[in-house]
Design a protein around this motif. Structure first.
Motif, PDB file in Angstrom:
ATOM      1  N   LYS A 268       0.847  -1.175   0.000  1.00 32.57           N
ATOM      2  CA  LYS A 268       0.000   0.000   0.000  1.00 32.57           C
ATOM      3  C   LYS A 268       0.895   1.242   0.000  1.00 32.57           C
ATOM      4  O   LYS A 268       2.080   1.162   0.321  1.00 32.57           O
ATOM      5  N   PRO A 269       0.348   2.421  -0.356  1.00 33.81           N
ATOM      6  CA  PRO A 269       1.180   3.627  -0.334  1.00 33.81           C
ATOM      7  C   PRO A 269       1.794   3.845   1.048  1.00 33.81           C
ATOM      8  O   PRO A 269       1.113   3.777   2.065  1.00 33.81           O
ATOM      9  N   GLY A 270       3.088   4.044   1.064  1.00 32.09           N
ATOM     10  CA  GLY A 270       3.801   4.290   2.310  1.00 32.09           C
ATOM     11  C   GLY A 270       4.949   5.237   2.073  1.00 32.09           C
ATOM     12  O   GLY A 270       5.255   6.105   2.893  1.00 32.09           O
ATOM     13  N   PRO A 320       1.475   8.181   5.140  1.00 31.47           N
ATOM     14  CA  PRO A 320       0.257   7.524   4.677  1.00 31.47           C
ATOM     15  C   PRO A 320      -0.962   8.038   5.443  1.00 31.47           C
ATOM     16  O   PRO A 320      -0.886   8.294   6.651  1.00 31.47           O
ATOM     17  N   GLY A 501       1.712   9.787  -2.966  1.00 34.94           N
ATOM     18  CA  GLY A 501       1.934   8.626  -2.119  1.00 34.94           C
ATOM     19  C   GLY A 501       2.166   7.449  -3.046  1.00 34.94           C
ATOM     20  O   GLY A 501       1.326   7.135  -3.890  1.00 34.94           O
ATOM     21  N   ASN A 503       3.229   3.429  -4.068  1.00 37.35           N
ATOM     22  CA  ASN A 503       3.302   2.028  -3.656  1.00 37.35           C
ATOM     23  C   ASN A 503       4.751   1.567  -3.749  1.00 37.35           C
ATOM     24  O   ASN A 503       5.489   1.982  -4.651  1.00 37.35           O
ATOM     25  N   PRO A 519       4.868  -1.160   3.465  1.00 34.13           N
ATOM     26  CA  PRO A 519       4.927   0.181   2.857  1.00 34.13           C
ATOM     27  C   PRO A 519       6.239   0.900   3.150  1.00 34.13           C
ATOM     28  O   PRO A 519       6.673   1.753   2.382  1.00 34.13           O
TER      29      PRO A 519
END
Length: 535
Positions: A268-270, A320, A501, A503, A519
């Motif tokens: 996930k976006p981190g 995030p 943001g 991935n 992330p």
């Protein structure tokens, strides 16, 4: 340039419509996990070359967390905490102290038993010499860490800080055996892997630690190769020279997953793509109107489409969204408004010249944009094209390695106006990144800190929010303080410009899989890495 970027956006949209989403955490199919397997991993640049006795860190800790050493607490992929060398922790009745209850029966890889003495050495002695994680050490004093018994340790900072359990997850806070350091050879941690060899700038080899106290890794050996250039890592995968690529170039994700030899796994976006803005006197970006104009000139949606090939989301926060919880809406999104950008500059006396670049008092409006090696060229070009439409000239300075980049930060000032970085949310503290990079009490932040000379209008308020975050007793309290900091930085003072943001993208051969893509790569563990044999 604008036409090229618009064409790229159209192409990205067409390709996205024709392709399916990436696989994320599916297990490798068609075989049996090979517990004796070797996995060859193409990693980023070897950034810890300085070493020296008692070095603060090593490639085994940061940035490449090879799981040789372990922290007291681990950070999960959803930014929650789980026990590590500490089985549990509690805030004490004094409201200042965090007590850690240590795991018993653990040994270092040389057979030495782990106890509170090792925690006291790591955090009670090495930290006084700046040899451990700064976000925690900066708040500790000579007597802040106390041994209660062989498996209980108290942390009582001299500056209020109830975020210690959230911060200590960072691999630079990992425990080293009493009397040793990260760079003491042979490396001796408590982690699931042990070091076989290390060649600076070339690579490292680690093997499963069969005496590990917890669940054992599912591959026997990992061979890391340091390949700083993302394209070189990609070609190494295609050529069969490696089995796994860290930070696959976003524009290569779809072509790799469409090849039946490979798979793509995304977190996930981190990781966040941010522009840090140098506000020091003498820089054109010391002027708030210029900073705001730059922020409103940038098309964040196009940035995601072109630079990340759609593998991310338009930037809004320094972390995030999930980290901020219900307070995330405190930070307002900034949409591209080219008319507003132009008006801000016009009202500040920056008039369009014959070539479209604005001028004032005979000086052109030109900014120096710094980008480290792992930043793709396309990201710099998108920013350059966006700013040119507002009448701002951009000089791109792409650095080939960490040493060159650091030289541009020399003397605490920096010969740049904008610094494009892709930092991680590396710990569980919602205020982690604003405090690390923008707190006036952090020695290296003079270019960006609102409350460092020259102090911005919101500088004192920013530091007040940092103090609130450090002293907060509940998660919602620290989330609100962190959101307030980000609002000051991005919505009020324009010292941080969130772009996207992103991935985290890993490419690998079909017989390899990573079941828990984190992330924050710094906190990635290799427990779930598998390689199958057979069909």
């Amino acid at each position: 340039m604008r036409r090229k970027i618009l064409l790229l956006v159209v192409l990205v949209s067409l390709v996205a419509a024709a392709c399916s989403a990436s696989e994320t955490t599916d297990s490798a199919k068609g075989g049996t996990p090979d517990l004796n397997a070797e996995v060859r991993i193409a990693a980023n640049e070897d950034t810890w070359l300085e070493g020296g006795p008692g070095a603060k860190s090593s490639q085994y800790m940061y940035v490449l967390n090879a799981n040789i050493f372990e922290p007291l607490v681990y950070l999960e992929a959803d930014y929650t905490l789980r026990p590590g060398l500490a089985e549990r922790w509690e805030i004490q009745p004094d409201g200042k102290t965090t007590r850690f209850f240590l795991r018993q029966g653990v040994t270092f890889q040389n057979g030495q038993p782990f106890s509170a003495d090792d925690v006291m050495w790591t955090w009670g002695e090495r930290q006084l010499e700046g040899k451990t994680l700064g976000t925690v050490a900066n708040t500790l004093g000579p007597d802040s860490v106390k041994k209660i018994d062989d498996f209980t340790v108290d942390f009582t900072p001299v500056q209020p800080n109830l975020r210690i359990a959230q911060q200590i997850v960072h691999p630079e806070g990992a425990i080293v055996a009493k009397g040793t350091h990260n760079d003491t050879m042979p490396a001796n941690g408590t982690g699931p892997y042990k070091v076989v060899s290390y060649t600076p700038t070339q690579g490292a080899v680690i093997e499963r630690n069969d005496s590990y106290w917890g669940d054992k890794p599912k591959v026997k050996r990992i061979v890391f190769q340091f390949l700083p250039d993302p394209q070189t890592r990609l070609e190494a995968l295609r050529a069969g020279q490696v089995d796994f690529v860290i930070d696959l170039p976003p524009d290569a994700a779809k072509s790799i997953e469409s090849d039946d030899r490979f798979r793509v796994v995304q977190s996930k976006p981190g990781r966040v793509n941010l522009l840090y803005v140098n506000k020091l006197e003498g820089r054109v970006t010391s002027e708030k109107a210029v900073r705001e104009a730059i922020s409103t000139a940038i098309d964040r949606k196009a940035y995601v489409d072109v630079v990340l090939d759609g593998n991310g989301e338009p930037g809004r926060w320094m972390a995030p969204e999930a980290v901020l919880g219900a307070s995330a809406d405190t930070v307002k999104p900034i949409s591209r408004d080219l008319d507003k950008s132009k008006k801000l500059l016009e009202d500040a006396g920056w008039k369009a010249g014959a070539d479209g670049i604005r001028e004032r008092d005979g000086k052109k409006l030109s900014v120096r944009l710094l980008g480290q090696q792992e930043v793709p060229e396309s990201s710099l070009l998108v920013i350059q094209a966006n700013l040119k439409e507002a009448g701002v000239d951009t000089v791109i300075m792409k650095t080939p390695d960490g040493a060159t980049r650091n030289s541009l930060y020399a003397s605490g000032k920096g010969d740049f106006d904008l610094d494009l970085e892709p930092p991680n949310q590396n710990d569980g503290n919602p205020a982690f990144l604003p405090v690390l990079r923008m707190y006036s009490k952090s020695a290296t932040n003079v270019q960006f800190a609102p409350n460092a000379v020259p102090v911005t209008e919101n500088g004192p308020a920013f530091d007040a929010e940092v103090d609130k975050a450090l002293a907060a007793k509940t998660t919602p309290e620290v989330q609100q303080a962190a959101a307030n900091m980000m609002k000051i930085l991005s919505n009020d003072d324009y010292l941080v410009i969130p772009l996207a943001g992103a991935n985290r993208i890993y490419g690998m051969s079909k017989d390899v899989n990573l079941g828990d893509p984190h992330p924050s790569f710094t906190n990635q563990t290799w427990f779930s890495l598998t390689k199958t044999s057979g069909s």
